[in-house]
Design an enzyme around this catalytic site. Structure first.
Site, PDB file in Angstrom:
ATOM      1  N   CYS A 120       6.361 -43.975  44.566  1.00  0.00           N
ATOM      2  CA  CYS A 120       6.112 -42.601  45.014  1.00  0.00           C
ATOM      3  C   CYS A 120       7.332 -42.127  45.779  1.00  0.00           C
ATOM      4  O   CYS A 120       8.062 -42.935  46.333  1.00  0.00           O
ATOM      5  CB  CYS A 120       4.884 -42.550  45.917  1.00  0.00           C
ATOM      6  SG  CYS A 120       4.324 -40.870  46.240  1.00  0.00           S
ATOM      7  N   CYS A 122       7.219 -39.806  48.396  1.00  0.00           N
ATOM      8  CA  CYS A 122       6.975 -39.193  49.714  1.00  0.00           C
ATOM      9  C   CYS A 122       7.594 -39.945  50.880  1.00  0.00           C
ATOM     10  O   CYS A 122       7.958 -39.350  51.877  1.00  0.00           O
ATOM     11  CB  CYS A 122       5.486 -38.971  49.956  1.00  0.00           C
ATOM     12  SG  CYS A 122       4.534 -40.484  50.068  1.00  0.00           S
ATOM     13  N   CYS A 130       5.466 -35.837  47.402  1.00  0.00           N
ATOM     14  CA  CYS A 130       5.514 -36.973  46.480  1.00  0.00           C
ATOM     15  C   CYS A 130       6.343 -36.679  45.232  1.00  0.00           C
ATOM     16  O   CYS A 130       6.404 -37.495  44.311  1.00  0.00           O
ATOM     17  CB  CYS A 130       4.096 -37.369  46.086  1.00  0.00           C
ATOM     18  SG  CYS A 130       3.093 -37.818  47.517  1.00  0.00           S
ATOM     19  N   LYS A 195      -7.035 -40.551  43.279  1.00  0.00           N
ATOM     20  CA  LYS A 195      -6.544 -40.510  44.654  1.00  0.00           C
ATOM     21  C   LYS A 195      -6.868 -39.144  45.241  1.00  0.00           C
ATOM     22  O   LYS A 195      -6.408 -38.117  44.754  1.00  0.00           O
ATOM     23  CB  LYS A 195      -5.035 -40.753  44.668  1.00  0.00           C
ATOM     24  CG  LYS A 195      -4.442 -40.684  46.070  1.00  0.00           C
ATOM     25  CD  LYS A 195      -2.990 -41.087  46.084  1.00  0.00           C
ATOM     26  CE  LYS A 195      -2.418 -40.965  47.479  1.00  0.00           C
ATOM     27  NZ  LYS A 195      -1.006 -41.337  47.525  1.00  0.00           N
ATOM     28  N   ARG A 205       0.734 -42.138  57.284  1.00  0.00           N
ATOM     29  CA  ARG A 205       1.847 -41.185  57.302  1.00  0.00           C
ATOM     30  C   ARG A 205       2.682 -41.361  58.553  1.00  0.00           C
ATOM     31  O   ARG A 205       3.879 -41.119  58.541  1.00  0.00           O
ATOM     32  CB  ARG A 205       1.322 -39.762  57.139  1.00  0.00           C
ATOM     33  CG  ARG A 205       0.787 -39.574  55.721  1.00  0.00           C
ATOM     34  CD  ARG A 205       0.258 -38.191  55.445  1.00  0.00           C
ATOM     35  NE  ARG A 205      -0.389 -38.170  54.135  1.00  0.00           N
ATOM     36  CZ  ARG A 205      -1.103 -37.164  53.675  1.00  0.00           C
ATOM     37  NH1 ARG A 205      -1.269 -36.083  54.421  1.00  0.00           N
ATOM     38  NH2 ARG A 205      -1.648 -37.236  52.474  1.00  0.00           N
ATOM     39  N   ARG A 217      -1.092 -31.915  50.403  1.00  0.00           N
ATOM     40  CA  ARG A 217      -0.976 -32.536  49.082  1.00  0.00           C
ATOM     41  C   ARG A 217      -2.086 -32.088  48.114  1.00  0.00           C
ATOM     42  O   ARG A 217      -2.340 -32.730  47.108  1.00  0.00           O
ATOM     43  CB  ARG A 217      -1.025 -34.060  49.218  1.00  0.00           C
ATOM     44  CG  ARG A 217       0.051 -34.662  50.104  1.00  0.00           C
ATOM     45  CD  ARG A 217       0.378 -36.079  49.676  1.00  0.00           C
ATOM     46  NE  ARG A 217       0.967 -36.924  50.702  1.00  0.00           N
ATOM     47  CZ  ARG A 217       2.181 -36.758  51.224  1.00  0.00           C
ATOM     48  NH1 ARG A 217       2.935 -35.745  50.845  1.00  0.00           N
ATOM     49  NH2 ARG A 217       2.632 -37.610  52.136  1.00  0.00           N
ATOM     50  N   GLU A 233      -9.432 -38.358  35.245  1.00  0.00           N
ATOM     51  CA  GLU A 233      -8.178 -38.973  35.713  1.00  0.00           C
ATOM     52  C   GLU A 233      -8.125 -40.458  35.316  1.00  0.00           C
ATOM     53  O   GLU A 233      -7.100 -40.957  34.852  1.00  0.00           O
ATOM     54  CB  GLU A 233      -8.071 -38.864  37.245  1.00  0.00           C
ATOM     55  CG  GLU A 233      -7.650 -37.502  37.749  1.00  0.00           C
ATOM     56  CD  GLU A 233      -6.150 -37.243  37.604  1.00  0.00           C
ATOM     57  OE1 GLU A 233      -5.455 -38.045  36.962  1.00  0.00           O
ATOM     58  OE2 GLU A 233      -5.680 -36.214  38.129  1.00  0.00           O
ATOM     59  N   LYS A 248      -9.076 -44.407  45.589  1.00  0.00           N
ATOM     60  CA  LYS A 248      -8.540 -44.383  46.947  1.00  0.00           C
ATOM     61  C   LYS A 248      -8.848 -43.063  47.621  1.00  0.00           C
ATOM     62  O   LYS A 248      -8.643 -42.031  46.989  1.00  0.00           O
ATOM     63  CB  LYS A 248      -7.022 -44.593  46.851  1.00  0.00           C
ATOM     64  CG  LYS A 248      -6.273 -44.409  48.140  1.00  0.00           C
ATOM     65  CD  LYS A 248      -4.799 -44.465  47.865  1.00  0.00           C
ATOM     66  CE  LYS A 248      -4.068 -44.188  49.156  1.00  0.00           C
ATOM     67  NZ  LYS A 248      -2.661 -44.075  48.960  1.00  0.00           N
ATOM     68  N   SER A 274      -5.513 -46.565  55.570  1.00  0.00           N
ATOM     69  CA  SER A 274      -5.151 -46.697  56.986  1.00  0.00           C
ATOM     70  C   SER A 274      -6.196 -46.101  57.931  1.00  0.00           C
ATOM     71  O   SER A 274      -6.494 -46.686  58.969  1.00  0.00           O
ATOM     72  CB  SER A 274      -3.790 -46.038  57.220  1.00  0.00           C
ATOM     73  OG  SER A 274      -3.819 -44.678  56.800  1.00  0.00           O
ATOM     74  N   TYR A 313      -5.657 -53.553  54.831  1.00  0.00           N
ATOM     75  CA  TYR A 313      -4.858 -54.067  55.950  1.00  0.00           C
ATOM     76  C   TYR A 313      -5.586 -55.207  56.651  1.00  0.00           C
ATOM     77  O   TYR A 313      -5.000 -55.934  57.434  1.00  0.00           O
ATOM     78  CB  TYR A 313      -4.548 -52.925  56.925  1.00  0.00           C
ATOM     79  CG  TYR A 313      -3.848 -51.781  56.228  1.00  0.00           C
ATOM     80  CD1 TYR A 313      -2.486 -51.859  55.955  1.00  0.00           C
ATOM     81  CD2 TYR A 313      -4.550 -50.656  55.788  1.00  0.00           C
ATOM     82  CE1 TYR A 313      -1.843 -50.835  55.277  1.00  0.00           C
ATOM     83  CE2 TYR A 313      -3.918 -49.631  55.108  1.00  0.00           C
ATOM     84  CZ  TYR A 313      -2.566 -49.731  54.848  1.00  0.00           C
ATOM     85  OH  TYR A 313      -1.928 -48.727  54.157  1.00  0.00           O
TER      86      TYR A 313
HETATM   87  C1  PBG Z   1       1.743 -42.196  48.934  1.00  0.00           C
HETATM   88  C2  PBG Z   1       0.731 -43.068  49.536  1.00  0.00           C
HETATM   89  C3  PBG Z   1      -0.081 -42.763  50.625  1.00  0.00           C
HETATM   90  C4  PBG Z   1      -0.873 -43.885  50.837  1.00  0.00           C
HETATM   91  C5  PBG Z   1      -0.532 -44.835  49.886  1.00  0.00           C
HETATM   92  N1  PBG Z   1       0.449 -44.298  49.084  1.00  0.00           N
HETATM   93  C6  PBG Z   1      -0.104 -41.609  51.522  1.00  0.00           C
HETATM   94  C7  PBG Z   1      -0.336 -40.254  51.049  1.00  0.00           C
HETATM   95  O1  PBG Z   1      -0.670 -39.995  49.901  1.00  0.00           O
HETATM   96  O2  PBG Z   1      -0.132 -39.383  51.898  1.00  0.00           O
HETATM   97  C8  PBG Z   1      -1.912 -43.992  51.907  1.00  0.00           C
HETATM   98  C9  PBG Z   1      -2.340 -45.376  52.253  1.00  0.00           C
HETATM   99  C10 PBG Z   1      -3.104 -45.466  53.516  1.00  0.00           C
HETATM  100  O3  PBG Z   1      -3.488 -44.462  54.151  1.00  0.00           O
HETATM  101  O4  PBG Z   1      -3.357 -46.603  53.922  1.00  0.00           O
HETATM  102  N2  PBG Z   1       2.903 -42.864  48.611  1.00  0.00           N
END
Ligand code: PBG
Length: 323
Positions: A120, A122, A130, A195, A205, A217, A233, A248, A274, A313
């Site tokens: 990605c 971003c 992204c 996603k 982030r 986004r 998707e 996700k 996260s 995590y």
């Molecule tokens: C984008 C990406 C994100 C996460 C994984 N890949 C962030 C986003 O889309 O803003 C989030 C993972 C997480 O929150 O643990 N490359």
């Protein structure tokens, strides 16, 4: 005759009885552990909003990979945080970038580890989106080429699985073709198929310094209200050649995990993001919930919903409990 005749409690009487009828069992091999990689040597920076998680330089990421492998966690997912960001995310497809370096270091330190990389832009763009941006819009087709370049660089460094998380249309097929053209037909693709545009990515982030500088986004990530679109998707990614599909975040979307599970024969991953991790930690810190129990319950719920692979995590901590 006693009442009631049916007494489910009979089978809940002892730990051994409960174990005998347990339907879902977590195993350390179910987990994928995300790692944040930064430049340098000996660098280890704690991430405030994700207690216990750190940004690590490639050498320390390799040590960490070795440690978690010894706990039974056999896969890592790498996120790169480059030193310099620019409008086109150049550091994302640099052969000596932080991710290729970490891939090589981990392959040496833990040769049997499955190495996955997030694909990605971003984390690498100064605007935090992204993809490529023109007149405030995130371009789809022009972005594909850069994502494919990044995937090829990761695969050439030795990544076993590349995981596009950008949500551009057609990227799985495009990346598949480019990988094959480069003789990398054995590199697998785990697609972040479903996603959602989620508030639960907040701490990530901060960790990846990837919050969009303007807007949000929602023009590429999905509306949390939609399920039929999730199926579309997922099916598109399957048709385009994805080897593993992903939903996700995980916790707020367990119905989607179940629905995708029933619609595909591909392995299915779910990402406990996260914010899900941070919430459990924050509540536990205040003494409001038991961290260990909430962790295990959240993880078994994701598996019960139908995920074969759980990205979390909590992976090493949960693996320790399962030993
Ligand atoms: C984008 C990406 C994100 C996460 C994984 N890949 C962030 C986003 O889309 O803003 C989030 C993972 C997480 O929150 O643990 N490359």
């Amino acid at each position: 005759m006693s009442y009631p005749a049916s007494r489910p409690r009979r089978l809940r009487k002892t730990p051994a009885l409960r174990a005998l009828v347990r339907e879902t069992v977590l195993h350390p091999k179910d987990f994928v552990y995300p790692l944040f990689v930064v430049a340098g040597r000996g660098v280890s920076q704690p991430i405030a909003s994700m207690p216990g998680q750190r940004r690590l330089s490639p050498d320390l990421a390799a040590e960490e990979a070795r440690r978690v492998f010894d706990l039974g966690v056999q896969a890592v997912l790498l996120f790169g945080i480059p030193e310099h960001k620019d409008a086109v995310g150049s550091a994302a497809y640099h052969k000596e970038g932080v991710v290729p370096q970490a891939v090589r270091a981990i392959a040496k330190a833990a040769p049997a580890m499955v190495i996955m990389t997030d694909v990605c832009l971003c984390e690498y763009t100064d605007h935090g989106h992204c993809g490529l941006v023109e007149k405030g819009e995130v371009l789809n087709d022009a972005t594909l080429e850069l994502l494919a370049k990044q995937a090829v660089v990761h695969a050439q460094a030795g990544a076993h699985v590349v995981a596009p998380s950008d949500m551009m249309d057609g990227r799985v097929g495009y990346i598949r073709e480019e990988l094959d053209d480069e003789g990398l037909e054995n590199t697998a693709i785990m697609a972040y198929s479903v996603k959602y545009a989620s508030a639960f990515y907040g701490p990530f982030r901060e960790a990846a310094e990837s919050a969009p500088a303007f807007g949000d986004r929602q023009s590429y990530q999905m509306d949390p209200a939609n399920q039929s679109e999730a199926m579309r998707e997922a099916m598109l990614d399957e048709e385009e050649g994805a080897d593993i599909l992903m939903v996700k975040p995980a916790g707020p979307y367990l119905d989607i995990v179940r629905a995708v599970r029933e619609a595909t024969d591909l392995p299915l991953a779910a990402y406990q993001v996260s914010g899900e991790y941070a919430m459990i930690h924050a509540a536990a810190e205040r003494g409001w919930i038991d961290l260990e129990r909430a962790m295990m319950e959240s993880l078994v719920g994701i598996k019960r919903a139908g995920a074969d692979i759980i990205i979390s995590y909590f992976a090493p901590r949960a693996a320790e409990r399962l030993r």
